[in-house]
Every structure is written in C-alpha cells, then in structure tokens.
Scaffold this motif. Structure first.
Motif, PDB file in Angstrom:
ATOM      1  N   TYR A  55       0.834  -1.197   0.000  1.00 29.76           N
ATOM      2  CA  TYR A  55       0.000   0.000   0.000  1.00 29.76           C
ATOM      3  C   TYR A  55       0.874   1.254   0.000  1.00 29.76           C
ATOM      4  CZ  TYR A  55      -4.205  -2.725   1.082  1.00 29.76           C
ATOM      5  OH  TYR A  55      -5.262  -3.601   1.033  1.00 29.76           O
ATOM      6  N   LYS A  56       0.336   2.335  -0.550  1.00 31.12           N
ATOM      7  CA  LYS A  56       1.063   3.597  -0.554  1.00 31.12           C
ATOM      8  C   LYS A  56       1.246   4.092   0.878  1.00 31.12           C
ATOM      9  CE  LYS A  56      -0.413   5.213  -5.096  1.00 31.12           C
ATOM     10  NZ  LYS A  56      -1.216   6.203  -5.838  1.00 31.12           N
ATOM     11  N   ARG A  57       2.483   4.465   1.195  1.00 28.11           N
ATOM     12  CA  ARG A  57       2.785   4.849   2.567  1.00 28.11           C
ATOM     13  C   ARG A  57       2.069   6.130   2.984  1.00 28.11           C
ATOM     14  NH1 ARG A  57       3.741   0.449   2.449  1.00 28.11           N
ATOM     15  NH2 ARG A  57       5.509  -0.732   3.257  1.00 28.11           N
ATOM     16  N   SER A  58       1.908   7.073   2.065  1.00 22.05           N
ATOM     17  CA  SER A  58       1.272   8.348   2.438  1.00 22.05           C
ATOM     18  C   SER A  58      -0.170   8.119   2.893  1.00 22.05           C
ATOM     19  CB  SER A  58       1.304   9.322   1.259  1.00 22.05           C
ATOM     20  OG  SER A  58       0.678   8.753   0.118  1.00 22.05           O
ATOM     21  N   SER A  59      -0.916   7.276   2.145  1.00 26.21           N
ATOM     22  CA  SER A  59      -2.303   6.993   2.526  1.00 26.21           C
ATOM     23  C   SER A  59      -2.364   6.201   3.824  1.00 26.21           C
ATOM     24  CB  SER A  59      -3.002   6.215   1.409  1.00 26.21           C
ATOM     25  OG  SER A  59      -3.021   6.958   0.220  1.00 26.21           O
ATOM     26  N   LEU A  60      -1.491   5.185   3.947  1.00 30.05           N
ATOM     27  CA  LEU A  60      -1.483   4.386   5.173  1.00 30.05           C
ATOM     28  C   LEU A  60      -1.215   5.250   6.400  1.00 30.05           C
ATOM     29  CD1 LEU A  60       0.409   1.054   4.394  1.00 30.05           C
ATOM     30  CD2 LEU A  60      -1.910   1.310   5.252  1.00 30.05           C
ATOM     31  N   GLU A  61      -0.171   6.089   6.294  1.00 33.61           N
ATOM     32  CA  GLU A  61       0.194   6.920   7.442  1.00 33.61           C
ATOM     33  C   GLU A  61      -0.948   7.859   7.817  1.00 33.61           C
ATOM     34  OE1 GLU A  61       3.656  10.131   8.814  1.00 33.61           O
ATOM     35  OE2 GLU A  61       3.868   8.966   6.950  1.00 33.61           O
ATOM     36  N   ARG A  62      -1.598   8.439   6.815  1.00 37.91           N
ATOM     37  CA  ARG A  62      -2.691   9.377   7.083  1.00 37.91           C
ATOM     38  C   ARG A  62      -3.851   8.686   7.783  1.00 37.91           C
ATOM     39  NH1 ARG A  62      -2.686  11.338   2.456  1.00 37.91           N
ATOM     40  NH2 ARG A  62      -4.310  10.088   1.519  1.00 37.91           N
ATOM     41  N   ARG A  63      -4.214   7.455   7.350  1.00 38.50           N
ATOM     42  CA  ARG A  63      -5.344   6.752   7.945  1.00 38.50           C
ATOM     43  C   ARG A  63      -5.018   6.252   9.357  1.00 38.50           C
ATOM     44  NH1 ARG A  63      -9.448   8.531   5.910  1.00 38.50           N
ATOM     45  NH2 ARG A  63     -10.656   6.729   6.533  1.00 38.50           N
ATOM     46  N   ILE A  64      -3.772   5.784   9.555  1.00 36.41           N
ATOM     47  CA  ILE A  64      -3.386   5.302  10.893  1.00 36.41           C
ATOM     48  C   ILE A  64      -3.351   6.470  11.870  1.00 36.41           C
ATOM     49  CG2 ILE A  64      -1.519   4.254  12.223  1.00 36.41           C
ATOM     50  CD1 ILE A  64      -0.829   2.596   9.734  1.00 36.41           C
ATOM     51  N   ARG A  65      -2.820   7.604  11.432  1.00 34.87           N
ATOM     52  CA  ARG A  65      -2.767   8.767  12.328  1.00 34.87           C
ATOM     53  C   ARG A  65      -4.171   9.241  12.713  1.00 34.87           C
ATOM     54  NH1 ARG A  65       2.019  10.914  13.441  1.00 34.87           N
ATOM     55  NH2 ARG A  65       3.821  10.482  12.080  1.00 34.87           N
ATOM     56  N   LYS A  66      -5.146   9.014  11.858  1.00 36.14           N
ATOM     57  CA  LYS A  66      -6.514   9.383  12.212  1.00 36.14           C
ATOM     58  C   LYS A  66      -6.976   8.612  13.445  1.00 36.14           C
ATOM     59  CE  LYS A  66     -11.196   9.669  10.343  1.00 36.14           C
ATOM     60  NZ  LYS A  66     -12.088   9.414   9.178  1.00 36.14           N
ATOM     61  N   ARG A  67      -6.657   7.311  13.505  1.00 36.10           N
ATOM     62  CA  ARG A  67      -7.007   6.522  14.688  1.00 36.10           C
ATOM     63  C   ARG A  67      -6.166   6.947  15.887  1.00 36.10           C
ATOM     64  NH1 ARG A  67     -11.481   5.142  15.428  1.00 36.10           N
ATOM     65  NH2 ARG A  67     -10.662   3.969  17.186  1.00 36.10           N
ATOM     66  N   MET A  68      -4.894   7.292  15.649  1.00 33.90           N
ATOM     67  CA  MET A  68      -4.041   7.726  16.754  1.00 33.90           C
ATOM     68  C   MET A  68      -4.573   9.006  17.384  1.00 33.90           C
ATOM     69  SD  MET A  68      -0.403   6.839  14.878  1.00 33.90           S
ATOM     70  CE  MET A  68       0.582   7.828  15.994  1.00 33.90           C
ATOM     71  N   GLN A  69      -5.084   9.916  16.565  1.00 29.82           N
ATOM     72  CA  GLN A  69      -5.615  11.175  17.088  1.00 29.82           C
ATOM     73  C   GLN A  69      -6.827  10.936  17.972  1.00 29.82           C
ATOM     74  OE1 GLN A  69      -6.341  13.543  13.611  1.00 29.82           O
ATOM     75  NE2 GLN A  69      -4.165  13.904  13.197  1.00 29.82           N
ATOM     76  N   VAL A  70      -7.635   9.915  17.636  1.00 25.58           N
ATOM     77  CA  VAL A  70      -8.816   9.607  18.445  1.00 25.58           C
ATOM     78  C   VAL A  70      -8.411   9.293  19.885  1.00 25.58           C
ATOM     79  CG1 VAL A  70     -10.694   7.942  18.767  1.00 25.58           C
ATOM     80  CG2 VAL A  70     -10.166   8.815  16.477  1.00 25.58           C
ATOM     81  N   HIS A  71      -7.247   8.615  20.032  1.00 22.96           N
ATOM     82  CA  HIS A  71      -6.795   8.202  21.366  1.00 22.96           C
ATOM     83  C   HIS A  71      -5.718   9.133  21.931  1.00 22.96           C
ATOM     84  CE1 HIS A  71      -9.094   4.555  20.759  1.00 22.96           C
ATOM     85  NE2 HIS A  71      -8.446   4.315  19.630  1.00 22.96           N
ATOM     86  N   GLY A  72      -5.419  10.233  21.229  1.00 18.35           N
ATOM     87  CA  GLY A  72      -4.413  11.168  21.731  1.00 18.35           C
ATOM     88  C   GLY A  72      -3.008  10.604  21.733  1.00 18.35           C
ATOM     89  N   ILE A  73      -2.685   9.727  20.752  1.00 19.79           N
ATOM     90  CA  ILE A  73      -1.360   9.106  20.652  1.00 19.79           C
ATOM     91  C   ILE A  73      -0.590   9.789  19.532  1.00 19.79           C
ATOM     92  CG2 ILE A  73      -0.110   6.957  20.183  1.00 19.79           C
ATOM     93  CD1 ILE A  73      -2.567   5.453  21.252  1.00 19.79           C
ATOM     94  N   ASP A  74       0.678  10.128  19.778  1.00 13.48           N
ATOM     95  CA  ASP A  74       1.430  10.908  18.790  1.00 13.48           C
ATOM     96  C   ASP A  74       2.591  10.156  18.144  1.00 13.48           C
ATOM     97  OD1 ASP A  74       3.113  10.742  20.917  1.00 13.48           O
ATOM     98  OD2 ASP A  74       3.333  12.911  21.235  1.00 13.48           O
ATOM     99  N   ASN A  75       2.776   8.840  18.427  1.00 11.04           N
ATOM    100  CA  ASN A  75       3.831   8.092  17.738  1.00 11.04           C
ATOM    101  C   ASN A  75       3.390   6.645  17.544  1.00 11.04           C
ATOM    102  OD1 ASN A  75       5.208   6.256  19.927  1.00 11.04           O
ATOM    103  ND2 ASN A  75       4.956   8.264  20.900  1.00 11.04           N
ATOM    104  N   PHE A  76       3.988   5.994  16.536  1.00 10.58           N
ATOM    105  CA  PHE A  76       3.548   4.655  16.140  1.00 10.58           C
ATOM    106  C   PHE A  76       3.898   3.594  17.171  1.00 10.58           C
ATOM    107  CE2 PHE A  76       4.214   6.897  12.027  1.00 10.58           C
ATOM    108  CZ  PHE A  76       2.897   6.869  11.606  1.00 10.58           C
ATOM    109  N   VAL A  77       4.962   3.782  17.929  1.00 15.18           N
ATOM    110  CA  VAL A  77       5.350   2.799  18.944  1.00 15.18           C
ATOM    111  C   VAL A  77       4.279   2.715  20.025  1.00 15.18           C
ATOM    112  CG1 VAL A  77       7.044   2.228  20.712  1.00 15.18           C
ATOM    113  CG2 VAL A  77       7.819   3.097  18.490  1.00 15.18           C
ATOM    114  N   ASP A  78       3.829   3.882  20.504  1.00 16.79           N
ATOM    115  CA  ASP A  78       2.776   3.889  21.530  1.00 16.79           C
ATOM    116  C   ASP A  78       1.475   3.312  20.996  1.00 16.79           C
ATOM    117  OD1 ASP A  78       4.581   4.990  23.240  1.00 16.79           O
ATOM    118  OD2 ASP A  78       3.835   7.047  23.068  1.00 16.79           O
ATOM    119  N   TYR A  79       1.203   3.565  19.716  1.00 15.93           N
ATOM    120  CA  TYR A  79      -0.041   3.035  19.144  1.00 15.93           C
ATOM    121  C   TYR A  79       0.030   1.509  19.027  1.00 15.93           C
ATOM    122  CZ  TYR A  79      -4.106   2.538  16.109  1.00 15.93           C
ATOM    123  OH  TYR A  79      -5.318   2.178  15.585  1.00 15.93           O
TER     124      TYR A  79
END
Length: 614
Positions: A28-52
């Motif tokens: 999958y394209k990384r730009s789209s993946l990163e944007r969609r994953i960060r949307k879920r991270m924002q819901v939980h107030g998480i700012d990095n992929f390790v914590d998510y």
C-alpha cells in the motif's frame, strides 16, 4: 523525531499487523497508510507509532476499528453513472455477442466493499439477458479483504439513501421492501458469490469475461499495481474487459491492456503479447516479487535479442512467424501484428530471397544453411546485400522447435570493395565521418531516450498524484458520510429533547398549584404559570434569581431550612405559611418541599409545590 525514524516505526507497525492479524499492507502507498493510521491515533491522543502499537496489544478491539479506517469502503449503486451506461450499452453487448447462448458468463468484482457494484453488474446482466438466462449462465464473484464489509454485502440489505441513484423501475424489480430497508431479491442474490481475497497474495479467479476493480489499485504502490495487473491479465479470457475507477489510467501497462474508452477507464485484454510479456505475466502471477531472477532473465534476453546488430526472425515448426527483433521490423517493414501469421503470407518469405524452400531444406537436413550475397533492391533504386543464415533450433529432447533466420547486412562491405581503388586517406576520412555520424546518432538517441524517460517519469508522477487526490477524496467522502450519520442522530436527539421540553411545559401549565424548582444555591430553575398568578412575578423575571432574595408575599426566608433538609436527605417536608397574593389578599400557603433526584440518585434540586389552603 526525524522523518527516517518515523518511517522505521511505521514499517515496524505494519510488520506487527501482518504477524498478528495476517493483514499485509506492504504494497500500500505509505502516504495513505500513514494518514489513515494517524486518524485513529488522534482519536486516542497518541502521537507516535510505537505507543499506538502498545495500545493495539492492550486493546485488541482497536484492530477492527483500524482496519475499517484503512480500508475505505466508499461505493454505491451505478457509481459514475456515465461509465456504467457506456459499459451497459457499448461494451457488454460486444462481449455477449461473441458467446454461445448456453455459454457461462463469469464476472469478478474485486474490492467489492459492501457489495453495491457487484449487485449493480448483476442488475445490468439480468436486464440484458433476462432473469431465466441470468440464473442459468451468470456467476459473479465479489471479493474483498474486509470481513466486516463482506458480511454487510452478504446481508444484501440497503437503505433508501443507498438506492437513491437506482431508477425506481429497477428498485421495484430487484429489491423487496422490509420495514425501512430494501433487500436484494433471491434470484439476483444467488448468482453473487462473496469471499475474502487479497489481491496482493491470493491467486486470481480465472476465465473471466469482465473484471471490475474500481478505485482499488490507487491505494497500492506502482510495483504492487504491476503484480496485480499481471494477475488480472491472467484472469481474463480473450476478449475480456477490465473496468477501473476514474483515477486509474494504466499508462505504464500498455503491453497488457489497451483502452476501449479511456475516459471511462475501460480496457481490453491484449491477447497477442510477446514472448517476454507472456513470461513476465506468468512470473508475476506467482509469489515472486518484481525484479525476480526469472523475470529479469526473460527481460534481458528479449532486450538483447531486440538490440542485436543484425536483423533476425524466428519461425516455429508450423511455419508461423514467432519472434522478430527491432532491426528486422525496421528493415523489412514488419510489425508486431504480424506475429503468429504464416510466413508464406508475408513479403519477407520471397523477398529478398525465396525462404520457403530453404526452410524446407533445413527441416529435411536438420543442418544450418548459409546463403551469401543476397541482393535486395530498394524503392529508390539502391541495393542492399545480405548474408542469410538459417539455423535450426532444438529443445532438450532434440526436437525441432523452429528456425532462426538472420540477415547480416554486408552492404557496406560491398561498397567498400567497390571503393578499394580509393586512397587510404579517403578511406580514413570516410571512416571518421562514419564514426562521427554514429556518435551523433548515438548522442541523439541517448537524448531522445532521456527525454522519453523524463516524460514517462512525469506521467507516473502525475498518475500517482491523481491517485493520491482520489484517495483523499474518498477519505473525505467517508468522513462526510460519518458526519451526516452523526448529524442525523443529533437531529433525532434534538427532536426528542424538544418533545420532552414541550411535554414538561404542558405539565407545568396544567398544574394549578404553584411549582418552583431551585438548585443547591437556591437559584430558581423552574417557575410555572400558577406561581406567577400567586405572586405576580413572571417566569422570565424569576428564573435565574435567588429564591431567598425574592420580594413577594411569601416569607421565603422561612423555607431556607426545609430546602436545606431536602438536600441533606429528607424525602418530603410540608410547611404552612401566612402569605399575601398579588391582589393583596391574605391566605395560608402550604408549601411541600420534595427533592429532585436524577438518574444517578444524586439530588439535583428541590421542588416547591405551593397551594392555598382553606
């Protein structure tokens, strides 16, 4: 945190998803993946992929929400209506005309989401051939990686809003009304088979007449798109048709598909592909990655054959033209459409020499044959000279596979012989000029090649940008749908609240006793009309003020302690007070204090019921 470390964390998260839930997002394209994953991270107030990733390990129910966010299921019946009308009235009639009346019709809807487009093609085919023939002949395979979307598609129930683009006649014919939803009729539903399928890993469905994959490829990177398209080419039977979404152009895959209508993204499968393309398709339909040794060897051999300095053709054992290199195409006016034709039907079989008898001789003797100094007369009256070599080609079992025919251009040699009497200086000058011309041609060719590569790169960048924009558009459309659902729920809650408030106001107006509600600070929350009649104070003048500060004909200070006791735990307190109403008449007012208790059993206030006693 640097961009490089963020990318490493994202890749680690994708590996984690693959190992734990078998979802492989590597293509999958990384730009789209990163944007969609960060949307879920924002819901939980998480700012990095390790914590998510840690959050996913602790709360496994988040996996479903994450996959639903990544796999954007935006679809509808007859989506992009003009494209569907062209498919219906221009493309499908041609496909059906080339099939026998009892021959099966096979369709694959890849990336079907909640099933709207699979049922759309079912409706179209049922309209074209009738329901009886449809049930007997049509099989529609609808696949997706999202199990939740597939479950919704299998239920085959939709709202009136889902069917808003469907003509009323088709809605009445192919859907049954049940309460507030519409259900696909059993005749249509039985011919649509739903199943989970990963385009990047699973083997394709074969022998297809139509393959629908709309706005799915744009989520993958270019290498993964190439592998998927190779599988699609393998899946389609000639003259199969590929129907893509409006963001997908196939600019770099013209060796597999040719456009039927580029505006509507409808393509036909190319059948007469070269040997190299056929082998590349076979290699890419397997599990090997692009750039595998097999595909690379095939490409290099084909490229070397094309770049050979002598014109060369290959005829198979049946006398059909199998392969032609680029120089032979140029010298003898051949083209790629001549591949597969009998050699005897082509001019090269008898000009510049009779090849058919020579081929028969090689067949009979099994030995190579060389014909020297063959003269070819050019249209301008000039001459060319060739040494023609016929070489038998055998397989490992020594069976004759075909004959390779090379035309070694010796025209220059003959011309040099005619100029043998010229001086060495003239020969040297001629050689220098020839060398200079070759270098200039090479330079020009390199410049043209460089320009062509730049144009191809620009086209790919534009295509990638277009796909990215379309991806973002679908994300916005998905978010808009969610917002509309929330708005509808809020509107419903607002109506319920308005009805409750209207009901409460009606109750307060109907009660003939004075009703006053105060909070813990003795601030007035409610003041009904009967209270206004008693004390001559309107609700607008009373609400929001301290009850104990009112200047009315009721000794309100004597109610401080009963109100306080109700907040402290008393259930009901009655007190009779001497009072004067707004007409100045004295009377005895019985005040009943009752606590106002909420759903959580907390005391929110005190209700004061005021009645005049005899």
């Amino acid at each position: 945190m640097t961009a490089q470390s963020e990318r490493a964390e994202l890749e680690a998260l994708l590996v984690f998803l693959k190992q734990t839930r078998w979802f492989d997002f590597a293509g999958y394209k990384r730009s789209s993946l990163e944007r969609r994953i960060r949307k879920r991270m924002q819901v939980h107030g998480i700012d990095n992929f390790v914590d998510y990733q840690d959050y996913l390990e602790v709360y496994p129910e988040e996996f479903t929400l994450l996959f639903n966010t990544i796999l954007i299921n935006v679809t509808s019946f007859f989506r992009d209506l003009p494209a569907w009308e062209f498919l219906w009235h221009q493309v499908l009639p041609q496909i059906l005309s080339e099939k026998q009346s009892d021959e099966p019709i096979r369709v694959w809807s890849a990336g079907c989401a909640s099933g709207e487009e699979a049922y759309t093609i079912a409706i179209v085919l049922a309209e074209m051939i009738g329901l009886v023939q449809f049930r007997l002949r049509v099989k529609i395979y609808a696949t997706d990686v999202d199990e939740e979307a597939l479950a919704e598609a299998r239920r085959a129930t939709y709202t009136a809003r889902d069917l808003e683009h469907l003509p009323q006649s088709l809605r009445d014919k192919y859907f049954e009304r049940m309460a507030e939803r519409y259900i696909v009729t059993p005749e249509l539903r039985r011919s649509v088979i739903f199943g989970r399928h990963d385009l990047t890993q699973d083997a394709p469905i074969s022998r297809l007449d139509l393959l629908i994959c709309r706005n799915t490829l744009m989520y993958f990177n270019s290498e993964t798109q190439g592998r998927i398209l190779a599988r699609f080419h393998f899946a389609l039977s000639p003259p199969g048709v590929l129907f893509l979404g409006k963001a997908e152009m196939l600019l770099s895959h013209t060796n597999l598909f040719s456009p039927v209508n580029l505006q509507y993204r409808i393509f036909s499968r190319i059948s007469n592909v070269s040997l190299r393309d056929r082998l590349l398709v076979i290699a890419q339909t397997g599990d090997s990655e692009p750039g595998s040794s097999m595909a690379l060897q095939v490409y290099l051999k084909e490229a070397a054959f094309d770049a050979a300095p002598v014109a060369q053709i290959v005829v198979d054992a049946d006398g059909k033209l199998l392969v032609v290199n680029q120089l032979a195409v140029t010298v003898f006016n051949l083209n790629r459409q001549d591949l597969g034709r009998p050699l005897q039907d082509l001019e090269i079989s008898y000009r510049p020499l009779e090849l058919r008898s020579l081929i028969e001789q090689v067949h009979n003797t099994g030995q190579p044959l060389l014909v020297e100094d063959v003269i070819r007369t050019l249209p301008d009256g000039d001459y060319q000279y060739f040494d023609v070599q016929l070489t038998p080609m055998r397989d490992q079992s020594n069976n004759l596979m075909g004959i390779s025919i090379t035309f070694n251009d010796i025209t220059r040699y003959h011309r040099l012989q005619s100029q043998i009497q010229c001086s060495n200086q003239e020969l040297e000058t001629a050689n220098e000029e020839l060398q200079s011309s070759n270098e200039e041609l090479e330079t020009t060719n390199e410049e043209l090649q460089s320009t062509n590569e730049e144009l191809e790169t620009t086209n790919e960048e534009l295509q990638s940008t277009n796909e990215e924009l379309e991806t973002m558009n679908e994300e916005l459309q998905s978010a808009n749908t969610e917002q509309q659902t929330i708005n509808a729920e809020l509107q419903l809650r607002t109506n319920e609240l308005n009805n409750a408030n209207a009901h409460l106001r009606a109750v307060l107006v109907s009660v003939k006793s004075g009703v006053v509600v105060v909070d813990q600070q003795f601030c007035i929350l409610t003041w009904n009309p009967a209270a206004s009649e008693f004390w001559g104070l309107n609700a607008d003048e009373a609400i929001g003020k301290s009850f104990l500060a009112l200047q009315i004909g009721l000794p309100v200070d004597q109610l401080r302690e009963p109100i306080h006791d109700c907040f402290s735990g008393e259930d009901q307190i009655e007190k009779s007070l001497d009072a004067v109403n707004q007409q100045g008449q004295s009377f005895t007012c019985r005040v009943t204090c009752t606590p106002l208790i909420g759903y959580d059993q907390q005391r929110l206030g005190v209700i004061l019921l005021m009645e005049a006693t005899a």
